[in-house]
Design a protein around this motif. Structure first.
Motif, PDB file in Angstrom:
ATOM      1  N   VAL A  95      61.561   3.324  18.044  1.00 15.86           N
ATOM      2  CA  VAL A  95      60.605   2.461  17.362  1.00 15.86           C
ATOM      3  C   VAL A  95      61.214   2.129  15.998  1.00 15.86           C
ATOM      4  CG1 VAL A  95      58.261   2.167  16.550  1.00 15.86           C
ATOM      5  CG2 VAL A  95      58.720   3.663  18.518  1.00 15.86           C
ATOM      6  N   GLN A  96      61.724   0.895  15.927  1.00 15.06           N
ATOM      7  CA  GLN A  96      62.424   0.460  14.737  1.00 15.06           C
ATOM      8  C   GLN A  96      61.410  -0.211  13.808  1.00 15.06           C
ATOM      9  OE1 GLN A  96      65.129  -2.914  15.398  1.00 15.06           O
ATOM     10  NE2 GLN A  96      66.793  -1.506  14.966  1.00 15.06           N
ATOM     11  N   VAL A  97      61.504   0.106  12.522  1.00 16.21           N
ATOM     12  CA  VAL A  97      60.595  -0.543  11.578  1.00 16.21           C
ATOM     13  C   VAL A  97      61.411  -1.229  10.486  1.00 16.21           C
ATOM     14  CG1 VAL A  97      58.595  -0.257  10.065  1.00 16.21           C
ATOM     15  CG2 VAL A  97      58.917   1.308  12.003  1.00 16.21           C
ATOM     16  N   PRO A  98      61.574  -2.556  10.582  1.00 17.41           N
ATOM     17  CA  PRO A  98      62.284  -3.277   9.534  1.00 17.41           C
ATOM     18  C   PRO A  98      61.420  -3.423   8.272  1.00 17.41           C
ATOM     19  CG  PRO A  98      61.696  -4.765  11.360  1.00 17.41           C
ATOM     20  CD  PRO A  98      61.166  -3.406  11.707  1.00 17.41           C
ATOM     21  N   GLY A  99      61.934  -4.121   7.289  1.00 19.68           N
ATOM     22  CA  GLY A  99      61.275  -4.248   6.000  1.00 19.68           C
ATOM     23  C   GLY A  99      59.849  -4.786   6.040  1.00 19.68           C
ATOM     24  N   ASP A 100      59.501  -5.569   7.057  1.00 20.74           N
ATOM     25  CA  ASP A 100      58.138  -6.115   7.117  1.00 20.74           C
ATOM     26  C   ASP A 100      57.117  -5.077   7.571  1.00 20.74           C
ATOM     27  OD1 ASP A 100      58.514  -5.883   9.854  1.00 20.74           O
ATOM     28  OD2 ASP A 100      58.440  -8.030  10.261  1.00 20.74           O
ATOM     29  N   GLY A 101      57.574  -3.871   7.933  1.00 24.59           N
ATOM     30  CA  GLY A 101      56.661  -2.781   8.277  1.00 24.59           C
ATOM     31  C   GLY A 101      56.080  -2.854   9.680  1.00 24.59           C
ATOM     32  N   LEU A 102      56.485  -3.853  10.473  1.00 22.98           N
ATOM     33  CA  LEU A 102      55.932  -3.984  11.831  1.00 22.98           C
ATOM     34  C   LEU A 102      56.907  -3.410  12.855  1.00 22.98           C
ATOM     35  CD1 LEU A 102      54.306  -7.510  11.589  1.00 22.98           C
ATOM     36  CD2 LEU A 102      53.195  -5.272  11.521  1.00 22.98           C
ATOM     37  N   PRO A 103      56.424  -2.490  13.697  1.00 24.40           N
ATOM     38  CA  PRO A 103      57.326  -1.782  14.601  1.00 24.40           C
ATOM     39  C   PRO A 103      57.817  -2.625  15.775  1.00 24.40           C
ATOM     40  CG  PRO A 103      55.059  -1.041  14.931  1.00 24.40           C
ATOM     41  CD  PRO A 103      55.022  -2.013  13.788  1.00 24.40           C
ATOM     42  N   ILE A 104      59.009  -2.297  16.221  1.00 21.42           N
ATOM     43  CA  ILE A 104      59.604  -2.913  17.420  1.00 21.42           C
ATOM     44  C   ILE A 104      60.053  -1.762  18.312  1.00 21.42           C
ATOM     45  CG2 ILE A 104      61.438  -4.426  18.291  1.00 21.42           C
ATOM     46  CD1 ILE A 104      61.776  -5.390  15.326  1.00 21.42           C
ATOM     47  N   ILE A 105      59.600  -1.750  19.569  1.00 22.42           N
ATOM     48  CA  ILE A 105      60.052  -0.718  20.502  1.00 22.42           C
ATOM     49  C   ILE A 105      61.252  -1.276  21.258  1.00 22.42           C
ATOM     50  CG2 ILE A 105      59.424   0.826  22.400  1.00 22.42           C
ATOM     51  CD1 ILE A 105      56.500   0.327  21.696  1.00 22.42           C
ATOM     52  N   LEU A 106      62.372  -0.576  21.186  1.00 22.26           N
ATOM     53  CA  LEU A 106      63.600  -1.116  21.784  1.00 22.26           C
ATOM     54  C   LEU A 106      63.788  -0.616  23.211  1.00 22.26           C
ATOM     55  CD1 LEU A 106      65.360  -1.062  18.450  1.00 22.26           C
ATOM     56  CD2 LEU A 106      65.035  -3.075  19.864  1.00 22.26           C
TER      57      LEU A 106
ATOM     58  N   MET B 226      64.634  -6.704  25.936  1.00 27.63           N
ATOM     59  CA  MET B 226      65.354  -6.164  24.788  1.00 27.63           C
ATOM     60  C   MET B 226      64.418  -5.295  23.943  1.00 27.63           C
ATOM     61  SD  MET B 226      67.455  -8.484  22.164  1.00 27.63           S
ATOM     62  CE  MET B 226      68.015  -7.852  20.610  1.00 27.63           C
ATOM     63  N   GLY B 227      63.202  -5.747  23.742  1.00 27.19           N
ATOM     64  CA  GLY B 227      62.274  -4.957  22.954  1.00 27.19           C
ATOM     65  C   GLY B 227      60.920  -5.629  22.840  1.00 27.19           C
ATOM     66  N   TYR B 228      59.926  -4.841  22.426  1.00 28.76           N
ATOM     67  CA  TYR B 228      58.570  -5.362  22.205  1.00 28.76           C
ATOM     68  C   TYR B 228      58.281  -5.309  20.713  1.00 28.76           C
ATOM     69  CZ  TYR B 228      56.984  -5.107  27.149  1.00 28.76           C
ATOM     70  OH  TYR B 228      56.795  -5.290  28.494  1.00 28.76           O
ATOM     71  N   ARG B 229      58.000  -6.460  20.132  1.00 28.05           N
ATOM     72  CA  ARG B 229      57.527  -6.480  18.753  1.00 28.05           C
ATOM     73  C   ARG B 229      56.034  -6.266  18.743  1.00 28.05           C
ATOM     74  NH1 ARG B 229      60.515  -8.691  14.392  1.00 28.05           N
ATOM     75  NH2 ARG B 229      62.540  -9.288  15.244  1.00 28.05           N
ATOM     76  N   LEU B 230      55.558  -5.418  17.845  1.00 30.03           N
ATOM     77  CA  LEU B 230      54.129  -5.104  17.794  1.00 30.03           C
ATOM     78  C   LEU B 230      53.503  -5.689  16.537  1.00 30.03           C
ATOM     79  CD1 LEU B 230      54.303  -1.335  18.825  1.00 30.03           C
ATOM     80  CD2 LEU B 230      54.168  -3.332  20.317  1.00 30.03           C
ATOM     81  N   GLU B 231      52.187  -5.938  16.631  1.00 28.68           N
ATOM     82  CA  GLU B 231      51.434  -6.399  15.463  1.00 28.68           C
ATOM     83  C   GLU B 231      50.343  -5.394  15.179  1.00 28.68           C
ATOM     84  OE1 GLU B 231      50.319 -10.199  16.914  1.00 28.68           O
ATOM     85  OE2 GLU B 231      52.237 -11.109  16.326  1.00 28.68           O
ATOM     86  N   GLY B 232      50.069  -5.192  13.891  1.00 18.01           N
ATOM     87  CA  GLY B 232      49.050  -4.230  13.492  1.00 18.01           C
ATOM     88  C   GLY B 232      49.322  -3.794  12.072  1.00 18.01           C
ATOM     89  N   PRO B 233      48.733  -2.652  11.667  1.00 18.50           N
ATOM     90  CA  PRO B 233      48.934  -2.194  10.290  1.00 18.50           C
ATOM     91  C   PRO B 233      50.414  -1.997   9.981  1.00 18.50           C
ATOM     92  CG  PRO B 233      47.239  -0.908  11.374  1.00 18.50           C
ATOM     93  CD  PRO B 233      47.844  -1.777  12.420  1.00 18.50           C
ATOM     94  N   ARG B 234      50.797  -2.387   8.779  1.00 22.77           N
ATOM     95  CA  ARG B 234      52.192  -2.234   8.365  1.00 22.77           C
ATOM     96  C   ARG B 234      52.505  -0.773   8.084  1.00 22.77           C
ATOM     97  NH1 ARG B 234      54.238  -7.384   7.373  1.00 22.77           N
ATOM     98  NH2 ARG B 234      52.506  -8.827   7.708  1.00 22.77           N
ATOM     99  N   ILE B 235      53.699  -0.376   8.433  1.00 18.69           N
ATOM    100  CA  ILE B 235      54.130   1.010   8.231  1.00 18.69           C
ATOM    101  C   ILE B 235      54.975   1.035   6.967  1.00 18.69           C
ATOM    102  CG2 ILE B 235      55.444   2.906   9.245  1.00 18.69           C
ATOM    103  CD1 ILE B 235      54.753   1.591  12.011  1.00 18.69           C
ATOM    104  N   GLU B 236      54.511   1.866   6.014  1.00 15.65           N
ATOM    105  CA  GLU B 236      55.133   1.836   4.692  1.00 15.65           C
ATOM    106  C   GLU B 236      56.375   2.733   4.632  1.00 15.65           C
ATOM    107  OE1 GLU B 236      52.821   2.125   0.570  1.00 15.65           O
ATOM    108  OE2 GLU B 236      53.301   4.101   1.385  1.00 15.65           O
TER     109      GLU B 236
END
Lengths: 317, 243
Positions: free
Chosen positions: A240-251, A213-223
């Motif tokens: 590349v979806q970026v929810p409120g926590d600033g961490l990207p998810i590649i769908l 479904m997707g890969y959640r990534l960890e690293g610097p938050r995207i503002e």
């Protein structure tokens, strides 16, 4: 025709093709092989149409018994593939005899292997595709991952022979670091300059939450500039979806077809197959390209595949 | 808000968003479906599929058959001239629903939360025609507009792990139907015996974006009868054309 018995399914082995198209308007994701490069080549090696149903084998542990003589090809991840305990090459068509046991005992590199078989697997098409979407129980073998004791049927095909081989320059290595090319948008204007810079400059690590479904990534938050939510719109492959926590998810292929989070960029379609072989702990980095550059890369990639196609057709196997 | 000119946004190398505005509004949503229809009629070589949502259309394409540049030109042209196409009258699809009891365990909560009786909730829920803005979230799940704010209710704090297919629920000011068994946090007020989503049917969903749904209250006995008819393929869904 009964061709294999599943002795051990492994953590996630599914029947896939190149995907189910035309049904996203009804909320049905495309599914299909995550590494379409390895998938297509597997079918080329056994003389199938490139969309013929094959197995996607995730990580190690799978074991199959051949119920009749046939020709297979294993492409993608190196899972230590063996025939009756003896190592067999990947990226090559191989004759298996009735009673032979094909096993995938350990993870050497990559994440997903493909087993193509002469004729392709025989499953009913659901919405014109053999691809399995386990979450909704659609396609493949009863809409689910393989289980111990399953009997896998294949379609008849003109005799294919062993010994077709992919030249080494076509065989990918699976590094622990990948550069993914992206086109910014559709919601890059929702992000601050610092946010976009972080996204394009930082290394991100693939988290344990990484599946079809997707890969959640960890690293610097995207503002974000203001907010992370939008009125739901469609989600393309590689978004590349970026929810409120600033961490990207590649769908990826089993993604929800629509969603309400901002999407900063989209990974090029021809880079998805490399991501498909990356696992939790591996790193990715994003590089921005223009639409014109992306088209150039795609043409190059297709040319390369076309050359290989020709090569395998002409080879005197 | 509807933009003067639609915005064309990149969705990678194989998809383009055509965004008509920002908001949830039937007129805006109508433009999305208009363009979807215009594209289908034009039969543009290289277009693979289109996905309509509240305010934009996502157009998937094969770049080796049509370049992004050429497709964008075509989409701009279609967006400008699509006013000339007449949309068919919307369909109104009737969803028979048993309210309350084991079928809708949260009906009493929704009533109490809004200071209403359960029959008032049913009356309000069955008296509207709901526009399907889009389908998403899971196969066959309709995003509906038009629910009375008088029966709004917050989601469950702890979602249920298993909700039966056909469950009708409320979350905030939205109402919806779960097309398949799944976990979920909506307040459940009823259940329909209809098969909202059936992968073996063509098309697989009972409805599409742009259709309207209306709910009618049925008894548990009617539920069993309809369910049986559905399973035998003998039930015909009530569909009327709206004026």
């Amino acid at each position: 025709m009964e061709t294999f018995e599943v002795l051990q399914p492994g953590p996630l082995t599914t029947i896939q093709d190149l995907g189910r198209f035309g049904y996203q308007q009804y909320g049905v994701p495309p599914s299909g092989a995550l590494d379409d490069y390895a998938f297509k080549i597997g079918n080329m090696l056994v003389g199938n149409a490139e969309n013929a149903a094959s197995l996607e084998i995730t990580l190690f542990g799978s074991q199959l018994r051949a119920l009749r003589d046939t020709v297979i090809a294993i492409t993608g991840a190196d899972l230590g593939a063996a025939l009756n305990g003896k190592p067999i090459p990947r990226w090559e068509s191989i004759l298996v005899r009735r009673g032979d046991i094909i096993s995938f005992p350990r993870l050497n590199s990559g994440c997903r292997a493909y087993l193509a078989v002469s004729g392709g697997f025989d499953v009913p098409k659901v919405m014109s595709s053999a691809a399995t979407y386990t979450k909704a129980g659609i396609g493949g073998l009863e809409g689910r991952a393989l289980r111990r004791g399953d009997i896998l049927h294949t379609l008849k095909s003109p005799a294919t022979s062993e010994g077709a081989r992919v030249p080494p320059e076509y065989i990918p290595v699976y590094p622990h670091q990948n550069e993914l090319r992206v086109i910014l948008g559709p919601q890059d204007d929702y992000f601050s300059e610092d946010g976009i810079r972080a996204f394009l400059q930082a290394d991100y690590t693939i988290s344990a939450q990484a599946d079809r479904m997707g890969y959640r990534l960890e690293g610097p938050r995207i503002e974000h500039k203001l907010k992370a939510d939008i009125i739901s719109d469609g989600i393309p492959l590689g978004a590349v979806q970026v929810p409120g926590d600033g961490l990207p998810i590649i769908l990826l292929v089993d993604r929800q077809t629509t969603g309400g989070y901002t999407k900063i960029a989209t990974v090029l379609s021809i880079d998805i197959h490399r991501l498909a072989q990356a696992k939790p702990g591996d790193q990715v980095r994003f590089r921005q390209v223009t639409e014109d550059e992306a088209l150039g890369y795609l043409q190059e990639y297709q040319q390369k595949l076309q050359t290989l196609r020709q090569l395998l057709q002409d080879s005197p196997a | 808000m509807i933009y003067d000119e639609p915005r064309l946004l990149a969705g990678g190398d194989r998809a383009i968003f055509v965004e008509f505005g920002d908001g949830i509004d039937p007129e805006l949503n109508c433009r999305v479906r208009h363009l979807m229809l215009a594209i289908a009629r034009e039969k543009i070589p290289g277009v693979i599929e289109t996905v309509p949502t509240y305010r934009s259309l996502l157009v998937y394409f094969e770049p080796l058959e049509i370049s992004a540049r050429k497709l964008k030109d075509t989409l701009r042209r279609l967006a400008q001239s699509m006013g000339e196409i007449e949309l068919a009258k919307p369909r109104l699809i009737e969803i028979p629903t048993v309210y309350g009891g084991e079928y809708g365990p949260d009906l009493e909560f929704v009533a109490a939360h809004n200071g209403l009786t359960t029959s008032e909730v049913i009356q309000l829920h069955t008296s509207a025609n709901y526009l399907i803005y889009m389908i998403g979230f899971m196969p066959g799940f309709p995003y509906l507009g038009g629910m009375s704010p008088k029966i709004a209710a917050p989601r469950l704090e702890t979602p249920r792990t298993k909700i039966p297919a056909g469950s009708v629920g409320i979350a905030g000011t939205q109402t919806g139907i779960y097309p398949m068994e799944s976990p979920g946090g909506w307040r459940l007020i009823g259940r329909t015996p209809l098969k909202i989503f059936d992968p073996t049917r063509e098309p697989p969903a009972l409805f599409q974006a742009g259709d309207y749904l209306t709910f009618t209250s049925i008894t548990p006995e009617e539920f069993s009868r309809i369910k049986q008819a559905v399973e035998q393929g003998k039930y015909s869904v009530k569909v009327t054309l709206m004026e």
